[in-house]
Design a protein around this motif. Structure first.
Motif, PDB file in Angstrom:
ATOM      1  N   LYS A 113       0.759  -1.200   0.036  1.00 47.91           N
ATOM      2  CA  LYS A 113      -0.042   0.238   0.243  1.00 47.91           C
ATOM      3  C   LYS A 113       0.984   1.248  -0.230  1.00 47.91           C
ATOM      4  N   ILE A 114       0.883   2.033  -0.869  1.00 45.06           N
ATOM      5  CA  ILE A 114       1.478   3.349  -1.059  1.00 45.06           C
ATOM      6  C   ILE A 114       0.655   4.411  -0.237  1.00 45.06           C
ATOM      7  N   LEU A 115       1.567   4.881   1.021  1.00 43.97           N
ATOM      8  CA  LEU A 115       0.844   5.821   1.858  1.00 43.97           C
ATOM      9  C   LEU A 115       1.083   7.079   1.616  1.00 43.97           C
ATOM     10  N   ILE A 229       8.531  10.102  -8.188  1.00 45.60           N
ATOM     11  CA  ILE A 229       9.972   9.428  -7.905  1.00 45.60           C
ATOM     12  C   ILE A 229       9.749   8.527  -6.637  1.00 45.60           C
ATOM     13  N   THR A 230       9.799   8.842  -5.501  1.00 46.75           N
ATOM     14  CA  THR A 230       9.755   8.077  -4.487  1.00 46.75           C
ATOM     15  C   THR A 230       8.551   8.265  -3.516  1.00 46.75           C
ATOM     16  N   GLY A 231       8.067   7.176  -2.641  1.00 47.07           N
ATOM     17  CA  GLY A 231       7.173   7.325  -1.831  1.00 47.07           C
ATOM     18  C   GLY A 231       7.489   6.405  -0.630  1.00 47.07           C
ATOM     19  N   PHE A 232       6.373   6.492   0.420  1.00 49.56           N
ATOM     20  CA  PHE A 232       6.465   5.613   1.540  1.00 49.56           C
ATOM     21  C   PHE A 232       5.485   4.538   1.456  1.00 49.56           C
ATOM     22  N   SER A 233       5.824   3.550   1.722  1.00 48.99           N
ATOM     23  CA  SER A 233       4.974   2.163   1.719  1.00 48.99           C
ATOM     24  C   SER A 233       4.809   1.239   2.610  1.00 48.99           C
ATOM     25  N   SER A 234       3.672   0.568   2.952  1.00 46.98           N
ATOM     26  CA  SER A 234       3.597  -0.310   3.878  1.00 46.98           C
ATOM     27  C   SER A 234       3.246  -1.905   3.081  1.00 46.98           C
ATOM     28  N   THR A 235       2.866  -2.863   3.796  1.00 48.43           N
ATOM     29  CA  THR A 235       2.269  -3.961   3.404  1.00 48.43           C
ATOM     30  C   THR A 235       0.804  -3.699   3.542  1.00 48.43           C
ATOM     31  N   ASP A 236       0.051  -4.126   2.825  1.00 47.74           N
ATOM     32  CA  ASP A 236      -1.374  -4.139   2.778  1.00 47.74           C
ATOM     33  C   ASP A 236      -2.019  -4.510   3.954  1.00 47.74           C
ATOM     34  N   GLU A 237      -1.485  -5.619   4.577  1.00 46.05           N
ATOM     35  CA  GLU A 237      -1.895  -5.905   5.774  1.00 46.05           C
ATOM     36  C   GLU A 237      -1.731  -5.143   6.945  1.00 46.05           C
ATOM     37  N   PHE A 249       0.442   8.855  10.647  1.00 48.91           N
ATOM     38  CA  PHE A 249       1.684   8.994  10.070  1.00 48.91           C
ATOM     39  C   PHE A 249       1.447   9.975   8.798  1.00 48.91           C
ATOM     40  N   GLN A 250       0.384   9.777   8.023  1.00 45.99           N
ATOM     41  CA  GLN A 250       0.215  10.749   6.841  1.00 45.99           C
ATOM     42  C   GLN A 250      -0.065  11.938   7.202  1.00 45.99           C
ATOM     43  N   PRO A 290       5.613  16.723  -2.892  1.00 39.27           N
ATOM     44  CA  PRO A 290       4.175  16.687  -2.828  1.00 39.27           C
ATOM     45  C   PRO A 290       3.541  16.515  -1.463  1.00 39.27           C
ATOM     46  N   THR A 291       2.180  17.434  -1.199  1.00 35.48           N
ATOM     47  CA  THR A 291       1.817  17.121   0.203  1.00 35.48           C
ATOM     48  C   THR A 291       0.256  16.465   0.007  1.00 35.48           C
ATOM     49  N   SER A 292       0.305  15.698  -1.081  1.00 35.95           N
ATOM     50  CA  SER A 292      -0.979  15.030  -1.105  1.00 35.95           C
ATOM     51  C   SER A 292      -0.491  13.598  -1.895  1.00 35.95           C
ATOM     52  N   THR A 293      -1.216  12.515  -1.727  1.00 39.86           N
ATOM     53  CA  THR A 293      -1.044  11.189  -2.441  1.00 39.86           C
ATOM     54  C   THR A 293      -2.098  11.030  -3.198  1.00 39.86           C
TER      55      THR A 293
END
Length: 325
Positions: A113-115, A229-237, A249-250, A290-293
């Motif tokens: 999941k891209i957070l 380019i880059t982002g912060f992600s977690s597992t979907d779980e 966090f967001q 970016p200040t939004s996803t």
């Protein structure tokens, strides 16, 4: 020969390491915070580059603390290192290039999941550098030349392919690409072992200063203009089990992103998790923060990946994006 996708060997190694870690590693503190977060402490892997600055800024400014969240930061080289740690549970969230994250997700090895979006392309943020006395004058001159970069089949390869497409140039990755860590690229170019190198900041600025290299082309126009380019992600779980923690966090991250383009703020934060000094920070080209996803924006990454063979089929990123902002 066309640029290769992420090799089966390298992806297989990531998967194997992830499976091993999932049997042994433990996650962050599971205790709930006073304001109802599922986790009051999380472990975040961050690349030691400007795109990761918001995490340190949010720690320094107390943005995470205000959300009832304690963030333990660990430096990582990117998605290849971070994904096994994420799946194993020793990291809850990782910083990485969107290309690697989408590749890992679509391979079926990870459900991600891209957070948050951390950075997008700006002029000379990444570039192809040549020696100051090089006879190469335009991207079309790269045909058949030796090119140094940090890995094969990665995000830099995709950016180069997109840049060279208008010139009908394909780089033979097996024959013409020389792999070395970014800090070693300057010596490769200086010694003449390669004709050009692909590097991100701060190396773009540093190598221009130290050996007089010049930028042959960057990736800020054409199909990669304003490219995420880059982002912060977690597992979907993790995201499904910890929605309040993710939202906290967001919120803190977005506040920090809004400050990240202030060089005085960067100068205070970056030496704490990188080797960059204040002088370098004052000179380098900064990414957009970016200040939004936004799934529509991130869809461009998947579309360009499909266009250049990094994905076999069209891929809709929306289900894997936690939109915010």
């Amino acid at each position: 020969m066309k640029f290769a996708r992420l090799s089966r060997v390298s992806l297989g190694g990531v998967v194997a390491a992830a499976l091993a870690l999932s049997m042994t590693a433990c996650g962050g503190d599971d205790k709930k915070s006073a304001n109802g977060l599922e986790k009051s402490e999380i472990n975040v892997g961050v690349m030691p580059i400007t795109e990761g600055a918001a995490i340190q800024i949010a720690i320094d400014k107390g943005f995470f603390k205000a959300e009832g969240l304690k963030v333990k930061m660990r430096t990582i080289t990117g998605a290849a290192e971070g994904l096994p740690l994420l799946k194993g549970g020793s990291l809850d969230i990782i910083h990485g290039g969107h290309v690697g994250i989408i590749q890992a997700h679509t391979s079926g090895a990870f459900k991600l999941k891209i957070l948050a979006e951390a950075s997008s392309m700006t002029k000379n943020l990444n570039g192809v550098l040549v020696a100051k006395d090089s006879k190469l004058a335009s991207p079309k001159d790269l045909a058949g030349k030796k090119i140094g970069t940090n890995a094969k089949g990665n995000q830099n390869s995709l950016l180069l392919r997109a840049t060279l497409a208008p010139f009908n140039i394909n780089v033979n990755e097996d024959k013409d690409v020389v792999v070395a860590p970014f800090p070693a690229q300057e010596q490769l170019l200086k010694s003449g072992k390669v004709d050009a190198i692909i590097v991100p900041e701060p190396f773009v600025t540093q190598i221009q200063q130290t050996i007089g290299a010049r930028v042959l082309t960057d990736f800020s126009s054409g199909p990669t203009k304003d490219f995420p380019i880059t982002g912060f992600s977690s597992t979907d779980e993790f995201a499904a089990k910890n929605p309040k923690t993710v939202a906290a966090f967001q919120r803190a991250f977005v506040k920090a992103q809004a400050l990240a383009s202030d060089r005085s703020v960067l100068a205070a934060a970056m030496p704490k998790f990188t080797k960059m000094d204040p002088k370098t920070i004052s000179l380098i080209n900064l990414p957009a923060f970016p200040t939004s996803t936004n799934a529509t924006r991130l869809q461009r990454v998947a579309d360009v990946m499909k266009q250049f063979g990094y994905l076999k089929e069209p891929f809709d990123v929306k289900p894997m994006v936690s939109q915010n902002g």
